[in-house]
Design a protein around this motif. Structure first.
Motif, PDB file in Angstrom:
ATOM      1  N   ASP A 102      43.581  41.168  42.632  1.00 57.77           N
ATOM      2  CA  ASP A 102      42.845  41.961  43.607  1.00 57.77           C
ATOM      3  C   ASP A 102      41.356  41.626  43.504  1.00 57.77           C
ATOM      4  O   ASP A 102      40.774  41.717  42.419  1.00 57.77           O
ATOM      5  CB  ASP A 102      43.068  43.452  43.337  1.00 57.77           C
ATOM      6  CG  ASP A 102      42.217  44.334  44.216  1.00 57.77           C
ATOM      7  OD1 ASP A 102      42.228  44.133  45.453  1.00 57.77           O
ATOM      8  OD2 ASP A 102      41.527  45.227  43.673  1.00 57.77           O
ATOM      9  N   PRO A 103      40.711  41.198  44.597  1.00 59.42           N
ATOM     10  CA  PRO A 103      39.307  40.763  44.535  1.00 59.42           C
ATOM     11  C   PRO A 103      38.345  41.818  43.981  1.00 59.42           C
ATOM     12  O   PRO A 103      37.426  41.487  43.244  1.00 59.42           O
ATOM     13  CB  PRO A 103      38.965  40.426  45.989  1.00 59.42           C
ATOM     14  CG  PRO A 103      40.271  40.226  46.671  1.00 59.42           C
ATOM     15  CD  PRO A 103      41.275  41.048  45.937  1.00 59.42           C
ATOM     16  N   VAL A 104      38.553  43.087  44.316  1.00 59.69           N
ATOM     17  CA  VAL A 104      37.669  44.149  43.822  1.00 59.69           C
ATOM     18  C   VAL A 104      37.838  44.325  42.315  1.00 59.69           C
ATOM     19  O   VAL A 104      36.856  44.395  41.565  1.00 59.69           O
ATOM     20  CB  VAL A 104      37.933  45.482  44.572  1.00 59.69           C
ATOM     21  CG1 VAL A 104      37.127  46.624  43.975  1.00 59.69           C
ATOM     22  CG2 VAL A 104      37.623  45.331  46.058  1.00 59.69           C
ATOM     23  N   MET A 105      39.086  44.392  41.861  1.00 59.81           N
ATOM     24  CA  MET A 105      39.360  44.548  40.423  1.00 59.81           C
ATOM     25  C   MET A 105      38.910  43.310  39.645  1.00 59.81           C
ATOM     26  O   MET A 105      38.402  43.418  38.526  1.00 59.81           O
ATOM     27  CB  MET A 105      40.851  44.813  40.179  1.00 59.81           C
ATOM     28  CG  MET A 105      41.303  46.192  40.628  1.00 59.81           C
ATOM     29  SD  MET A 105      40.388  47.541  39.848  1.00 59.81           S
ATOM     30  CE  MET A 105      40.821  47.336  38.143  1.00 59.81           C
ATOM     31  N   LYS A 106      39.099  42.151  40.248  1.00 61.77           N
ATOM     32  CA  LYS A 106      38.695  40.902  39.600  1.00 61.77           C
ATOM     33  C   LYS A 106      37.178  40.870  39.407  1.00 61.77           C
ATOM     34  O   LYS A 106      36.688  40.486  38.341  1.00 61.77           O
ATOM     35  CB  LYS A 106      39.163  39.702  40.425  1.00 61.77           C
ATOM     36  CG  LYS A 106      39.004  38.391  39.718  1.00 61.77           C
ATOM     37  CD  LYS A 106      39.656  37.276  40.525  1.00 61.77           C
ATOM     38  CE  LYS A 106      39.631  35.989  39.750  1.00 61.77           C
ATOM     39  NZ  LYS A 106      40.338  34.922  40.446  1.00 61.77           N
ATOM     40  N   ALA A 107      36.422  41.285  40.411  1.00 64.83           N
ATOM     41  CA  ALA A 107      34.956  41.313  40.314  1.00 64.83           C
ATOM     42  C   ALA A 107      34.513  42.300  39.236  1.00 64.83           C
ATOM     43  O   ALA A 107      33.597  42.009  38.455  1.00 64.83           O
ATOM     44  CB  ALA A 107      34.350  41.690  41.663  1.00 64.83           C
ATOM     45  N   LYS A 108      35.163  43.446  39.191  1.00 62.33           N
ATOM     46  CA  LYS A 108      34.850  44.454  38.163  1.00 62.33           C
ATOM     47  C   LYS A 108      35.127  43.888  36.770  1.00 62.33           C
ATOM     48  O   LYS A 108      34.308  44.008  35.858  1.00 62.33           O
ATOM     49  CB  LYS A 108      35.682  45.718  38.415  1.00 62.33           C
ATOM     50  CG  LYS A 108      35.453  46.810  37.408  1.00 62.33           C
ATOM     51  CD  LYS A 108      36.344  48.013  37.701  1.00 62.33           C
ATOM     52  CE  LYS A 108      36.244  49.031  36.591  1.00 62.33           C
ATOM     53  NZ  LYS A 108      37.163  50.140  36.770  1.00 62.33           N
ATOM     54  N   SER A 109      36.276  43.264  36.604  1.00 67.80           N
ATOM     55  CA  SER A 109      36.649  42.669  35.318  1.00 67.80           C
ATOM     56  C   SER A 109      35.686  41.559  34.914  1.00 67.80           C
ATOM     57  O   SER A 109      35.317  41.446  33.749  1.00 67.80           O
ATOM     58  CB  SER A 109      38.071  42.118  35.367  1.00 67.80           C
ATOM     59  OG  SER A 109      38.996  43.157  35.534  1.00 67.80           O
ATOM     60  N   MET A 110      35.275  40.744  35.876  1.00 65.75           N
ATOM     61  CA  MET A 110      34.343  39.653  35.574  1.00 65.75           C
ATOM     62  C   MET A 110      33.008  40.194  35.057  1.00 65.75           C
ATOM     63  O   MET A 110      32.431  39.656  34.129  1.00 65.75           O
ATOM     64  CB  MET A 110      34.112  38.780  36.812  1.00 65.75           C
ATOM     65  CG  MET A 110      35.327  37.977  37.234  1.00 65.75           C
ATOM     66  SD  MET A 110      35.583  36.507  36.250  1.00 65.75           S
ATOM     67  CE  MET A 110      36.696  36.890  35.018  1.00 65.75           C
ATOM     68  N   LYS A 111      32.523  41.274  35.668  1.00 67.72           N
ATOM     69  CA  LYS A 111      31.272  41.895  35.221  1.00 67.72           C
ATOM     70  C   LYS A 111      31.437  42.429  33.798  1.00 67.72           C
ATOM     71  O   LYS A 111      30.568  42.233  32.940  1.00 67.72           O
ATOM     72  CB  LYS A 111      30.860  43.024  36.184  1.00 67.72           C
ATOM     73  CG  LYS A 111      29.588  43.722  35.787  1.00 67.72           C
ATOM     74  CD  LYS A 111      28.402  42.767  35.815  1.00 67.72           C
ATOM     75  CE  LYS A 111      27.112  43.469  35.445  1.00 67.72           C
ATOM     76  NZ  LYS A 111      26.021  42.524  35.224  1.00 67.72           N
ATOM     77  N   GLN A 112      32.548  43.084  33.538  1.00 65.19           N
ATOM     78  CA  GLN A 112      32.810  43.617  32.194  1.00 65.19           C
ATOM     79  C   GLN A 112      32.897  42.493  31.173  1.00 65.19           C
ATOM     80  O   GLN A 112      32.321  42.584  30.089  1.00 65.19           O
ATOM     81  CB  GLN A 112      34.097  44.447  32.197  1.00 65.19           C
ATOM     82  CG  GLN A 112      33.995  45.725  32.991  1.00 65.19           C
ATOM     83  CD  GLN A 112      35.336  46.400  33.184  1.00 65.19           C
ATOM     84  OE1 GLN A 112      36.379  45.892  32.788  1.00 65.19           O
ATOM     85  NE2 GLN A 112      35.322  47.570  33.810  1.00 65.19           N
ATOM     86  N   LEU A 113      33.599  41.413  31.528  1.00 66.48           N
ATOM     87  CA  LEU A 113      33.729  40.278  30.612  1.00 66.48           C
ATOM     88  C   LEU A 113      32.378  39.623  30.338  1.00 66.48           C
ATOM     89  O   LEU A 113      32.093  39.222  29.208  1.00 66.48           O
ATOM     90  CB  LEU A 113      34.722  39.257  31.174  1.00 66.48           C
ATOM     91  CG  LEU A 113      36.186  39.695  31.174  1.00 66.48           C
ATOM     92  CD1 LEU A 113      37.029  38.695  31.944  1.00 66.48           C
ATOM     93  CD2 LEU A 113      36.705  39.876  29.757  1.00 66.48           C
ATOM     94  N   GLU A 114      31.549  39.534  31.357  1.00 66.65           N
ATOM     95  CA  GLU A 114      30.208  38.972  31.183  1.00 66.65           C
ATOM     96  C   GLU A 114      29.404  39.807  30.174  1.00 66.65           C
ATOM     97  O   GLU A 114      28.760  39.264  29.276  1.00 66.65           O
ATOM     98  CB  GLU A 114      29.472  38.938  32.523  1.00 66.65           C
ATOM     99  CG  GLU A 114      28.025  38.481  32.412  1.00 66.65           C
ATOM    100  CD  GLU A 114      27.240  38.669  33.703  1.00 66.65           C
ATOM    101  OE1 GLU A 114      26.017  38.471  33.648  1.00 66.65           O
ATOM    102  OE2 GLU A 114      27.828  39.025  34.747  1.00 66.65           O
TER     103      GLU A 114
END
Length: 157
Positions: A102-114
């Motif tokens: 899911d693009p929204v969840m993926k963006a959220k996860s990417m920010k957290q991983l960063e």
């Protein structure tokens, strides 16, 4: 005689297994998580790293440094930086930040991983020096992660 050799081998195996270290938290889906407590622990580790840095600077500045105490504070700083990295990786990156298409969840996860990656890097740099700038960066990054991770409407265990 063959039975004694087998028994000796089994005993050696158990002795070897007994020396394996275990670390918290599990990587099985036990469902027992306290994310808020982990973030609080991250802040506590940063405070301990900061105290260690201050004492290392203070102890190093005297005419005759107490090397035993210096070493103890360096080791303490290292230990808490390692614990901070373990929470960021072992707990959050490996278990709590979810993969999604899911693009929204993926963006959220990417920010957290960063942010988690930055925490690990700043903790590593804190191990390498007594640069108080790393304490500021760690606090700011954990704060950023705290806000990126805990979105009240979306956060579920």
């Amino acid at each position: 005689m063959k039975e004694i050799k087998v028994l000796a081998l089994v005993c050696l195996m158990f002795m070897g297994f007994g020396s394996i270290k275990s670390y918290a938290h599990c990587e099985i889906p036990c469902g027992i998580y306290n994310d808020e407590a982990r973030v609080k622990m991250m802040y506590e580790h940063i405070q301990t790293i900061e105290k260690s840095m201050k004492l290392i600077i203070e102890l190093s500045a005297v005419e005759k440094p107490d090397y035993n105490q210096l070493i103890r504070w360096v080791n303490n700083k290292e230990e808490h930086a390692n614990k901070l990295q373990a929470i960021a990786t072992q707990y959050f990156m490996f278990q709590r930040v979810k993969l999604s298409d899911d693009p929204v969840m993926k963006a959220k996860s990417m920010k957290q991983l960063e942010l988690l990656h930055k925490i690990c890097v700043y903790a590593m740099k804190a191990k390498q020096s007594t640069d108080m700038e790393m304490i500021k960066k760690l606090n700011n990054t954990v704060h950023g992660f705290d806000h990126a991770y805990f979105i009240k409407e979306e956060h579920k265990h």
